[in-house]
Motif scaffolding. Structure first.
Motif, short mmCIF file in Angstrom:
data_model
loop_
_atom_site.label_atom_id
_atom_site.label_comp_id
_atom_site.label_asym_id
_atom_site.label_seq_id
_atom_site.Cartn_x
_atom_site.Cartn_y
_atom_site.Cartn_z
N GLY A 11 0.79 -1.22 0.00
CA GLY A 11 0.00 0.00 0.00
C GLY A 11 0.82 1.27 0.00
N ASN A 12 2.13 1.17 -0.23
CA ASN A 12 2.99 2.34 -0.28
C ASN A 12 4.11 2.07 -1.27
N MET A 13 4.23 2.95 -2.29
CA MET A 13 5.19 2.70 -3.35
C MET A 13 6.63 2.84 -2.87
N GLY A 14 6.87 3.72 -1.90
CA GLY A 14 8.24 3.89 -1.38
C GLY A 14 8.75 2.64 -0.70
N TRP A 15 7.93 2.08 0.22
CA TRP A 15 8.34 0.85 0.88
C TRP A 15 8.40 -0.31 -0.11
N SER A 16 7.56 -0.26 -1.14
CA SER A 16 7.60 -1.30 -2.17
C SER A 16 8.92 -1.27 -2.92
N ILE A 17 9.45 -0.07 -3.18
CA ILE A 17 10.75 0.05 -3.85
C ILE A 17 11.85 -0.57 -2.98
N ILE A 18 11.78 -0.33 -1.67
CA ILE A 18 12.78 -0.89 -0.77
C ILE A 18 12.70 -2.42 -0.75
N VAL A 19 11.49 -2.96 -0.68
CA VAL A 19 11.33 -4.42 -0.70
C VAL A 19 11.77 -4.99 -2.05
N LEU A 20 11.46 -4.27 -3.15
CA LEU A 20 11.92 -4.70 -4.47
C LEU A 20 13.44 -4.78 -4.51
N THR A 21 14.10 -3.80 -3.89
CA THR A 21 15.57 -3.81 -3.84
C THR A 21 16.07 -5.05 -3.10
N LEU A 22 15.40 -5.39 -2.00
CA LEU A 22 15.76 -6.61 -1.27
C LEU A 22 15.63 -7.84 -2.15
N LEU A 23 14.55 -7.91 -2.93
CA LEU A 23 14.34 -9.07 -3.80
C LEU A 23 15.40 -9.13 -4.90
N ILE A 24 15.74 -7.97 -5.48
CA ILE A 24 16.77 -7.94 -6.52
C ILE A 24 18.11 -8.39 -5.95
N LYS A 25 18.44 -7.89 -4.76
CA LYS A 25 19.70 -8.29 -4.13
C LYS A 25 19.70 -9.77 -3.79
N ALA A 26 18.53 -10.32 -3.43
CA ALA A 26 18.45 -11.75 -3.15
C ALA A 26 18.71 -12.57 -4.41
N VAL A 27 18.16 -12.12 -5.54
CA VAL A 27 18.38 -12.82 -6.80
C VAL A 27 19.86 -12.77 -7.19
N LEU A 28 20.51 -11.64 -6.94
CA LEU A 28 21.92 -11.47 -7.31
C LEU A 28 22.88 -11.97 -6.23
N LEU A 29 22.35 -12.50 -5.12
CA LEU A 29 23.21 -12.90 -4.01
C LEU A 29 24.26 -13.94 -4.39
N PRO A 30 23.93 -15.00 -5.18
CA PRO A 30 24.99 -15.95 -5.54
C PRO A 30 26.17 -15.28 -6.24
N CYS A 49 34.11 -6.69 -9.78
CA CYS A 49 33.34 -5.64 -10.44
C CYS A 49 32.00 -6.13 -10.98
N LEU A 50 31.77 -7.46 -10.94
CA LEU A 50 30.54 -7.99 -11.54
C LEU A 50 29.27 -7.46 -10.89
N PRO A 51 29.17 -7.39 -9.54
CA PRO A 51 27.92 -6.86 -8.96
C PRO A 51 27.64 -5.43 -9.40
N ILE A 52 28.70 -4.61 -9.52
CA ILE A 52 28.49 -3.22 -9.95
C ILE A 52 28.03 -3.19 -11.39
N LEU A 53 28.64 -4.00 -12.25
CA LEU A 53 28.26 -4.02 -13.66
C LEU A 53 26.82 -4.53 -13.83
N MET A 54 26.41 -5.48 -12.99
CA MET A 54 25.05 -5.99 -13.08
C MET A 54 24.03 -4.93 -12.69
N GLN A 55 24.45 -3.98 -11.86
CA GLN A 55 23.54 -2.95 -11.41
C GLN A 55 23.20 -1.95 -12.52
N ILE A 56 24.05 -1.84 -13.56
CA ILE A 56 23.83 -0.82 -14.59
C ILE A 56 22.51 -1.04 -15.34
N PRO A 57 22.26 -2.22 -15.95
CA PRO A 57 20.95 -2.40 -16.63
C PRO A 57 19.77 -2.36 -15.66
N ILE A 58 19.97 -2.85 -14.43
CA ILE A 58 18.88 -2.80 -13.45
C ILE A 58 18.58 -1.36 -13.09
#
Length: 603
Positions: free
Chosen positions: A374-393, A445-454
């Motif tokens: 119900g709040n787009m700001g908190w949704s962005i933060i949770v989305l960031t958590l999900l993206i970082k979880a996907v990129l965790l390996p 440098c791979l995590p930083i490079l992966m962040q560019i298209p995201i």
């Protein structure tokens, strides 16, 4: 300079370069002021060959707009349009849908701001409307079919609303009775049913069509990553033509204008899109039609048309043509539902960009989170958590490699001493050291490079989707699609003076709370590692967080919020992974040492 720092500087410099090129070399285009004109629709005879009738032409009579929109609305008798999301009127002159406003959207964040106006009548500034009619074929003339100036009569209905259609009627002098039923759902879709009853003793041929016209080039955002102008789908192929490109279309003599014609065999639609709003003609799926994009230079009119097949109406028979008109906000959920109901590719009317394979799923997840939270700001933060979880390996391998390289620093120093000036010997020794210890020097440098298209995909999502428009987070952040409105120049509102306007060259110095937090978060992330011994590296690392702070300060708050969340999560991940590998980052020691004056190195 060790390879770990080389990789980090290279990746960060690449990120910085791409962002600078993106936002500095390609600034928004300035738009020329639009002029309004008026058109009176006419058609030509098709002869007696039985071929498809030529489409509506235009008799072009430029006029000066009325003094106000209200004055233009008063020139015709009207039917009220009232639904949960729309309000306006339908003109009985021509049966035009030319007065439409969006109840759920306001021009600004002010509580008393006007609601957004989508369509406006001929005679008002920047007239924008939808018009339906019939083009004559056979021995019919343009006076015997309804056109832009036909005065329709109300046969039934007084107000157009959900479950309350209206039916219009007009008769010619050749035994044809025309009817037009207009209905609307609870979102933004009109349904248009045109029929013609032949009461004469002669078969008649005529062609139904729909038009969306804009008088003068509209005010647009004009940013190069956003498409504004004609948008259409023809049998699975998307076409986009900017407003400023429409005058460059090929001149087609029989159209008396610059035009592009596309034959659609089964499924398609065509119309105009702005950043957040759209008006689109949609023939019934499964029926062929001709999609037309047209610019009429004599009157400065931008026009899209859907010309359906010519119908033959035998004596005593009635022919019917059905189509739809979308006129409203580009809400992803509504548009997706229309696509699922049979309008092929309708979701692609939203400009997802080159990274559509990322922007589409990113927004779908963000929308789902917003519905849940119900709040787009908190949704962005949770989305960031999900993206970082996907990129965790990937991040795990990177940070493990960085920790191992820290452990190898003493051996690296010995190699440098033993190799002296022999660069080849040093490189061979380093590669052997990496291989023996199973360390990948490029992994850092791979995590930083992966962040560019995201990063760019999320920027696109925040910029083009209406769901982020005027979406609040908390406190002073009332619009996540706009820059942080607070400013260090007036101590965040404590001092009684204003700050530079967004878009001003001086706005870059008007840092808000979020950009400052961004700079601090980047600076803290750096302190997980000691400062480089090389003076050039140390200077680059020292300035980098503050350069990004100023550079991203004018970006949308939602994007800055994502970057802050990403930095914080990265900090936690890197600290935890390094500790798990036996390397304990000296965070406080590194912070304290950064404030100490570094001795000058001897030449």
């Amino acid at each position: 300079m060790d390879d770990q720092n080389k990789n980090l500087i290279l990746a960060t410099a690449l990120s910085f370069l791409v962002i600078m090129v993106w936002f500095l070399i390609f600034p928004p285009e300035e738009q020329a002021p639009a002029t309004a004109t008026q058109t009176a629709e006419t058609t030509q005879d098709a002869g007696t060959t039985g071929q498809i009738a030529p489409a509506p032409g235009t008799a072009l009579v430029p006029v000066t707009p009325s003094e106000s929109r209200e004055a233009a609305l008063a020139t015709a008798e009207r039917i009220t349009i009232d639904t949960p999301k729309l309000k306006g009127t339908l003109s009985l002159t021509g049966g035009r849908i030319d007065d439409l406003s969006l109840k759920d959207y306001r021009e600004t964040l002010d509580e008393d701001a006007e609601i957004v106006t989508l369509l406006s009548p001929v005679g008002s500034p920047n007239a924008y409307y939808a018009l339906y009619g019939w083009a004559p074929a056979g021995d019919l003339t343009h006076k015997q079919v309804p056109n832009a100036n036909t005065l329709w009569q109300i046969e039934s209905g007084t107000t157009l609303g959900v479950d309350s259609p209206v039916l219009l009627k007009w008769e010619n002098d050749a035994g044809l009775i025309f009817r037009r039923e207009v209905s609307i759902d609870d979102d933004y879709m009109f349904s248009i049913t045109q029929s013609v009853e032949n009461t004469s003793d002669t078969a008649r041929k005529l062609q139904p069509y729909g038009i969306v016209a804009r008088h003068g080039e509209p005010d647009v955002v004009g940013f190069f990553i956003l498409h504004e102008g004609m948008v259409g789908m023809a049998d699975g192929e998307l076409t986009e033509i900017d407003y400023n490109d429409m005058p460059e279309l090929d001149v087609i003599a029989r159209e008396a204008s610059n035009a592009q014609l596309t034959e659609v065999t089964e499924n398609g639609w065509v119309g105009f899109t702005d950043k957040n709003w759209m008006t689109t003609l949609i023939p019934t799926p499964g029926t062929p039609f001709t999609s037309v994009t047209k610019y009429v230079p004599q009157a400065d009119i931008y026009q899209t048309e859907a010309r359906q097949l010519t119908l033959s109406v035998a004596p005593g028979q009635t022919a019917t043509s059905q189509s739809s008109l979308f006129a409203g906000a580009k809400e992803w959920e509504s548009i997706r539902n229309y696509e699922r109901s049979g309008i092929e590719g309708f979701v692609d009317s939203i400009d997802w960009g080159w990274f559509f394979f990322l922007t589409k799923p990113i927004f779908a997840v963000l929308h789902w989170l917003n519905v849940l939270i119900g709040n787009m700001g908190w949704s962005i933060i949770v989305l960031t958590l999900l993206i970082k979880a996907v990129l965790l390996p990937l991040a795990y391998k990177s940070y493990v490699s960085m920790a191992k390289m820290k452990e190898l620093q003493p051996e690296m120093e010995k190699l440098k001493e033993s190799a002296g000036d022999d660069r080849q010997k040093l490189q061979q020794g380093m590669m052997k050291l990496y291989k023996d210890n199973k360390v990948n020097p490029a992994a850092g440098c791979l995590p930083i490079l992966m962040q560019i298209p995201i990063f760019f995909s999320l920027y696109k999502v925040i910029f083009v989707t209406i769901e982020l428009r005027h979406a609040p987070w908390f406190g002073w952040i009332r619009d996540l699609s706009a820059p942080d409105p607070s400013s260090i120049l007036n101590l965040f509102g404590l001092l009684p003076w204003g700050t530079p306007e967004v878009g001003s060259i001086f706005f870059i110095f008007s840092l808000g709370v979020l950009p400052i937090i961004l700079g601090i978060s980047m600076w803290l992330q750096q302190k997980l590692n000691p400062a480089p011994t090389d003076a050039t590296q140390a200077m680059i690392f020292a300035w980098m967080p503050w350069v990004f702070m100023f550079m991203l300060g004018s970006f949308a708050s939602g994007l800055v919020l994502y970057w802050i969340a990403n930095n914080v999560i990265t900090f936690v991940q890197q600290y935890a992974i390094m500790r798990s590998q036996g390397y304990k980052p000296d965070l406080f020691g590194n912070i304290i040492s950064s404030f100490k004056r570094r001795p000058k190195t001897e030449e």
